[in-house]
Scaffold this motif. Structure first.
Motif, PDB file in Angstrom:
ATOM      1  N   TYR A 192      -1.869  -8.167  -2.663  1.00  0.00           N
ATOM      2  CA  TYR A 192      -2.883  -7.611  -3.518  1.00  0.00           C
ATOM      3  C   TYR A 192      -3.286  -6.269  -2.933  1.00  0.00           C
ATOM      4  O   TYR A 192      -3.754  -6.173  -1.823  1.00  0.00           O
ATOM      5  CB  TYR A 192      -4.083  -8.554  -3.554  1.00  0.00           C
ATOM      6  CG  TYR A 192      -4.879  -8.413  -4.812  1.00  0.00           C
ATOM      7  CD1 TYR A 192      -4.368  -8.917  -6.016  1.00  0.00           C
ATOM      8  CD2 TYR A 192      -6.093  -7.782  -4.816  1.00  0.00           C
ATOM      9  CE1 TYR A 192      -5.074  -8.797  -7.175  1.00  0.00           C
ATOM     10  CE2 TYR A 192      -6.810  -7.656  -5.993  1.00  0.00           C
ATOM     11  CZ  TYR A 192      -6.295  -8.170  -7.167  1.00  0.00           C
ATOM     12  OH  TYR A 192      -7.006  -8.044  -8.321  1.00  0.00           O
ATOM     13  N   LEU A 193      -3.046  -5.235  -3.650  1.00  0.00           N
ATOM     14  CA  LEU A 193      -3.299  -3.889  -3.139  1.00  0.00           C
ATOM     15  C   LEU A 193      -4.462  -3.261  -3.875  1.00  0.00           C
ATOM     16  O   LEU A 193      -4.526  -3.311  -5.076  1.00  0.00           O
ATOM     17  CB  LEU A 193      -2.082  -3.020  -3.412  1.00  0.00           C
ATOM     18  CG  LEU A 193      -0.938  -3.097  -2.422  1.00  0.00           C
ATOM     19  CD1 LEU A 193       0.251  -2.363  -2.996  1.00  0.00           C
ATOM     20  CD2 LEU A 193      -1.321  -2.478  -1.106  1.00  0.00           C
ATOM     21  N   THR A 194      -5.343  -2.657  -3.149  1.00  0.00           N
ATOM     22  CA  THR A 194      -6.452  -1.969  -3.795  1.00  0.00           C
ATOM     23  C   THR A 194      -6.624  -0.602  -3.198  1.00  0.00           C
ATOM     24  O   THR A 194      -6.620  -0.450  -1.993  1.00  0.00           O
ATOM     25  CB  THR A 194      -7.771  -2.706  -3.520  1.00  0.00           C
ATOM     26  OG1 THR A 194      -7.531  -4.074  -3.663  1.00  0.00           O
ATOM     27  CG2 THR A 194      -8.840  -2.252  -4.482  1.00  0.00           C
ATOM     28  N   LEU A 195      -6.766   0.379  -4.004  1.00  0.00           N
ATOM     29  CA  LEU A 195      -7.183   1.653  -3.480  1.00  0.00           C
ATOM     30  C   LEU A 195      -7.800   2.465  -4.592  1.00  0.00           C
ATOM     31  O   LEU A 195      -7.546   2.236  -5.747  1.00  0.00           O
ATOM     32  CB  LEU A 195      -6.035   2.416  -2.829  1.00  0.00           C
ATOM     33  CG  LEU A 195      -5.096   3.205  -3.729  1.00  0.00           C
ATOM     34  CD1 LEU A 195      -4.395   4.259  -2.920  1.00  0.00           C
ATOM     35  CD2 LEU A 195      -4.084   2.299  -4.363  1.00  0.00           C
ATOM     36  N   LEU A 223       5.663   3.339  -6.303  1.00  0.00           N
ATOM     37  CA  LEU A 223       4.457   4.128  -6.029  1.00  0.00           C
ATOM     38  C   LEU A 223       3.301   3.523  -6.800  1.00  0.00           C
ATOM     39  O   LEU A 223       3.458   3.202  -7.972  1.00  0.00           O
ATOM     40  CB  LEU A 223       4.646   5.548  -6.547  1.00  0.00           C
ATOM     41  CG  LEU A 223       5.254   6.580  -5.642  1.00  0.00           C
ATOM     42  CD1 LEU A 223       5.468   7.848  -6.442  1.00  0.00           C
ATOM     43  CD2 LEU A 223       4.325   6.848  -4.469  1.00  0.00           C
ATOM     44  N   LEU A 224       2.174   3.411  -6.148  1.00  0.00           N
ATOM     45  CA  LEU A 224       1.028   2.835  -6.849  1.00  0.00           C
ATOM     46  C   LEU A 224      -0.196   3.722  -6.687  1.00  0.00           C
ATOM     47  O   LEU A 224      -0.512   4.188  -5.600  1.00  0.00           O
ATOM     48  CB  LEU A 224       0.711   1.443  -6.269  1.00  0.00           C
ATOM     49  CG  LEU A 224      -0.630   0.850  -6.702  1.00  0.00           C
ATOM     50  CD1 LEU A 224      -0.582   0.389  -8.146  1.00  0.00           C
ATOM     51  CD2 LEU A 224      -1.033  -0.300  -5.795  1.00  0.00           C
ATOM     52  N   ALA A 225      -0.890   3.940  -7.804  1.00  0.00           N
ATOM     53  CA  ALA A 225      -2.226   4.541  -7.753  1.00  0.00           C
ATOM     54  C   ALA A 225      -3.137   3.562  -8.471  1.00  0.00           C
ATOM     55  O   ALA A 225      -2.873   3.207  -9.614  1.00  0.00           O
ATOM     56  CB  ALA A 225      -2.244   5.896  -8.439  1.00  0.00           C
ATOM     57  N   GLY A 226      -4.154   3.091  -7.805  1.00  0.00           N
ATOM     58  CA  GLY A 226      -5.031   2.121  -8.434  1.00  0.00           C
ATOM     59  C   GLY A 226      -4.876   0.763  -7.804  1.00  0.00           C
ATOM     60  O   GLY A 226      -4.661   0.636  -6.605  1.00  0.00           O
ATOM     61  N   LYS A 227      -4.950  -0.272  -8.637  1.00  0.00           N
ATOM     62  CA  LYS A 227      -4.992  -1.613  -8.098  1.00  0.00           C
ATOM     63  C   LYS A 227      -3.946  -2.476  -8.781  1.00  0.00           C
ATOM     64  O   LYS A 227      -3.777  -2.394  -9.991  1.00  0.00           O
ATOM     65  CB  LYS A 227      -6.393  -2.187  -8.358  1.00  0.00           C
ATOM     66  CG  LYS A 227      -6.634  -3.556  -7.830  1.00  0.00           C
ATOM     67  CD  LYS A 227      -8.117  -3.892  -7.958  1.00  0.00           C
ATOM     68  CE  LYS A 227      -8.396  -5.314  -7.538  1.00  0.00           C
ATOM     69  NZ  LYS A 227      -9.826  -5.639  -7.598  1.00  0.00           N
ATOM     70  N   ALA A 228      -3.260  -3.281  -8.022  1.00  0.00           N
ATOM     71  CA  ALA A 228      -2.234  -4.114  -8.632  1.00  0.00           C
ATOM     72  C   ALA A 228      -1.971  -5.358  -7.804  1.00  0.00           C
ATOM     73  O   ALA A 228      -2.214  -5.392  -6.602  1.00  0.00           O
ATOM     74  CB  ALA A 228      -0.929  -3.338  -8.790  1.00  0.00           C
ATOM     75  N   PHE A 229      -1.475  -6.368  -8.489  1.00  0.00           N
ATOM     76  CA  PHE A 229      -1.071  -7.607  -7.849  1.00  0.00           C
ATOM     77  C   PHE A 229       0.447  -7.681  -7.929  1.00  0.00           C
ATOM     78  O   PHE A 229       1.018  -7.525  -9.004  1.00  0.00           O
ATOM     79  CB  PHE A 229      -1.712  -8.774  -8.604  1.00  0.00           C
ATOM     80  CG  PHE A 229      -1.364 -10.126  -8.059  1.00  0.00           C
ATOM     81  CD1 PHE A 229      -2.019 -10.617  -6.952  1.00  0.00           C
ATOM     82  CD2 PHE A 229      -0.386 -10.900  -8.664  1.00  0.00           C
ATOM     83  CE1 PHE A 229      -1.707 -11.865  -6.451  1.00  0.00           C
ATOM     84  CE2 PHE A 229      -0.073 -12.147  -8.170  1.00  0.00           C
ATOM     85  CZ  PHE A 229      -0.736 -12.634  -7.066  1.00  0.00           C
ATOM     86  N   PHE A 230       1.096  -7.888  -6.798  1.00  0.00           N
ATOM     87  CA  PHE A 230       2.555  -7.860  -6.753  1.00  0.00           C
ATOM     88  C   PHE A 230       3.139  -9.247  -6.528  1.00  0.00           C
ATOM     89  O   PHE A 230       2.649 -10.004  -5.703  1.00  0.00           O
ATOM     90  CB  PHE A 230       3.042  -6.984  -5.596  1.00  0.00           C
ATOM     91  CG  PHE A 230       2.864  -5.528  -5.825  1.00  0.00           C
ATOM     92  CD1 PHE A 230       1.640  -4.939  -5.621  1.00  0.00           C
ATOM     93  CD2 PHE A 230       3.927  -4.750  -6.250  1.00  0.00           C
ATOM     94  CE1 PHE A 230       1.460  -3.586  -5.839  1.00  0.00           C
ATOM     95  CE2 PHE A 230       3.770  -3.396  -6.464  1.00  0.00           C
ATOM     96  CZ  PHE A 230       2.533  -2.817  -6.264  1.00  0.00           C
ATOM     97  N   LYS A 231       4.206  -9.522  -7.242  1.00  0.00           N
ATOM     98  CA  LYS A 231       4.965 -10.730  -6.984  1.00  0.00           C
ATOM     99  C   LYS A 231       6.396 -10.266  -6.759  1.00  0.00           C
ATOM    100  O   LYS A 231       7.065  -9.826  -7.681  1.00  0.00           O
ATOM    101  CB  LYS A 231       4.875 -11.663  -8.186  1.00  0.00           C
ATOM    102  CG  LYS A 231       5.297 -13.076  -7.897  1.00  0.00           C
ATOM    103  CD  LYS A 231       5.328 -13.875  -9.169  1.00  0.00           C
ATOM    104  CE  LYS A 231       6.644 -13.647  -9.867  1.00  0.00           C
ATOM    105  NZ  LYS A 231       6.703 -14.370 -11.141  1.00  0.00           N
TER     106      LYS A 231
END
Lengths: 361, 177
Positions: free
Chosen positions: A92-95, A160-168
């Motif tokens: 779970y990534l948040t930024l 590349l991620l900007a924002g928030k995402a849940f990864f599987k």
């Protein structure tokens, strides 16, 4: 936690499965949301009318709507965790990300062997599920973006991620999986070596739901990890790390509500029960450690023999610990990714250092 | 006003948009306090209407549109809450019943402050999206009276919630800037 409860309430309202009382509450709350809105000129309204109409026309044309497989974010997240044990890892990534951040960086990504065009997906007020070429899934929260190579044909998988995402992430040790977000890079572990870089940044958080990842800083000039781990951290389930660019520090901790780990061999979470009948605290602690994968340290041996009785199956981990501590005149604190329980021990246990068990015949 | 055929063609669709967009947009904007979000909500609503046009049977178009915009506004708050949450947990928290009690108490106290007429008019306007004109017709009251009740209702609620509510910072944050 009232946010969680509020979310529950709104979800129940929207699913139509709520009571009259809940319905009434939501509707009254809703009626009170209003703020005065500022006056707009006739011209402004006309412009807005045309702008919106144009946008609607465009979206009508390309209404290739992919129906979401899961209706709510909650259901999805749970499903992800369940499938994940067999298939890979979840992060779970948040930024605090922005559109521009990813726009500027997209051009830099196809640095590796990949020559495929970049895919970019952004969300507005809604969430979206993105299926990557390798079958991995990203649940993108509102106002977030991801970019990735459309074929994933290099020797690694990069997003590349900007924002928030849940990864599987689907496991593939031959093709490690990287997520670049702000100043950090998160690698889903298969093999393990790493390099870091430094840039001033805002704080970024990575929390692990299942599996294991490394998080390190990104190098300035390059995306490629080319050396051993340097300045990075390894995270396992229920742990999180906060990276602050200002202090340049990785701050390790536990997620706010740890969840029990799933047994490796099964795809369904076993509803493990935590019912204790005068069980020594040391045993209770051991069971919690195993269930949550979190190290819990008893500072004082006097605590070990205190007995605990109760059914704490349905309590969140930290409530479990509260109850446990109250039985042993103890307190706990979270130190990094560990929990330290300290106290003088319970009066009833007195000088007993061993567990008080009934004689076994 | 209250008609929509089972099958909406381009022309009807545009006519519906032209007639309703402004009220729907203002309704959404007043609730979400963010022009971008309000725009997206209105766009979504109309794109969705277009996609569903074939199977649509609506006897009360205005009612349908305002329920649709309300649902989208609630979804917006739901998603905002979701993205604020740090953990993934599908379970209803054990203190949910208690939370409902407290929320009900707050809302009841706030609403209870309003005179009956003010409350009725306020709810028609803020919950169902009825315009001042519609309410004035329905209740057989002058428009100015209706306007008065709405402003009064909003002012009183805010004053009350500001001074009294200690619970639910989120609930308040969404009301009071």
């Amino acid at each position: 936690m009232s946010k969680h409860n509020f979310h529950t309430l709104l979800s129940r309202y929207r699913s139509g499965e709520c009571t009259e009382r809940e319905k009434h509450l939501v509707e009254q709350w809703f009626s009170m949301l209003d703020e005065n809105i500022s006056e707009r000129s006739k011209e402004e309204n006309e412009q807005l009318e045309e702008k919106l109409w144009k946008a609607i026309q465009e979206r009508k044309e390309l209404a290739r709507v992919k129906p979401s497989r899961f209706t709510s974010g909650w259901k999805w997240a749970v499903a992800a965790v369940i499938i994940m044990t067999a298939a890979g890892w979840a992060v779970y990534l948040t930024l605090p990300g922005t559109e521009q951040a990813i726009g500027a960086e997209t051009a830099m990504l196809p640095h590796s062997t990949s020559v495929s065009p970049m895919e970019k997906v952004s969300t507005g007020i809604g969430s979206k599920t993105v299926i990557l070429p390798d079958g991995s899934e990203i649940r993108l929260s509102p106002y977030s973006s991801v970019a990735y190579s459309s074929s994933f044909d290099g020797d690694k998988r990069e997003v590349l991620l900007a924002g928030k995402a849940f990864f599987k992430v689907v496991a593939n040790p031959g093709k490690p999986f990287f997520v670049y977000s702000g100043e950090i890079v998160t690698r889903v572990l298969g093999t393990s070596f790493w390099i870091d870089g430094s840039n001033p940044a805002r704080s970024i958080e990575v929390s692990v739901v299942t599996g294991k990842v490394t998080v390190s800083k990104r190098s300035e000039a390059d995306f490629v990890p080319a050396g051993p781990v340097k300045g990075g951290v390894i995270l396992t389930a229920n742990q999180k790390v906060k990276f602050s660019g200002k202090s340049d520090l990785f701050e390790l901790g536990l997620v706010e509500e740890p969840v029990p780990l799933l047994p490796e061999e099964s795809e369904m979470p076993a509803e493990e029960s935590f019912i204790f009948e005068d069980t020594p605290i040391a045993e209770v602690i051991e069971k919690l450690e195993n269930a949550y994968g979190i190290e819990i340290i008893l500072e004082n041996d006097a605590l070990k023999g205190c007995l605990f009785r109760g059914d704490i199956t349905r309590q969140p981990l930290f409530n479990k610990l509260d109850l446990l501590c109250s039985a042993g005149n103890a307190t706990y604190e979270i130190r990094g990714t560990r929990v330290l329980v300290s106290g003088e021990g319970c009066p009833a246990a007195g000088f007993h250092t061993g567990p008080q068990k009934e004689p076994v015949n | 006003m209250a008609l929509i055929p089972g099958n909406v063609d381009e022309e009807t669709f545009e006519a519906i948009y032209r007639e309703y967009w402004l009220r729907l947009y203002d309704f959404a904007l007043a609730k979400v306090h963010d022009p971008d979000v309000a725009e997206e909500i209105v766009q979504d609503l109309f794109v969705n209407l277009w996609e569903k046009r074939k199977g649509l049977r609506v006897t009360n178009l205005s009612g349908y549109l305002f329920v649709a915009v309300r649902n989208r506004i609630i979804d917006h708050y739901k998603q905002r809450l979701f993205s604020d949450l740090e953990t993934v947990d599908a379970v209803t928290a054990p203190d949910y019943p208690l939370f409902l009690d407290e929320l009900e108490n707050e809302v009841k106290q706030a609403m209870g402050r309003l005179p009956d007429k003010t409350r009725e008019i306020f709810m028609l306007n803020r919950l169902e999206g009825k315009s001042v004109g519609e309410i004035s017709e329905k209740l057989n009251l002058p428009k100015r009276t209706v306007e008065y009740h709405i402003t009064q209702g909003l002012r009183q609620l805010k004053t009350f919630l500001r001074s009294v509510s200690t619970f639910l910072p989120l609930f308040l944050a969404s009301i009071i800037i």
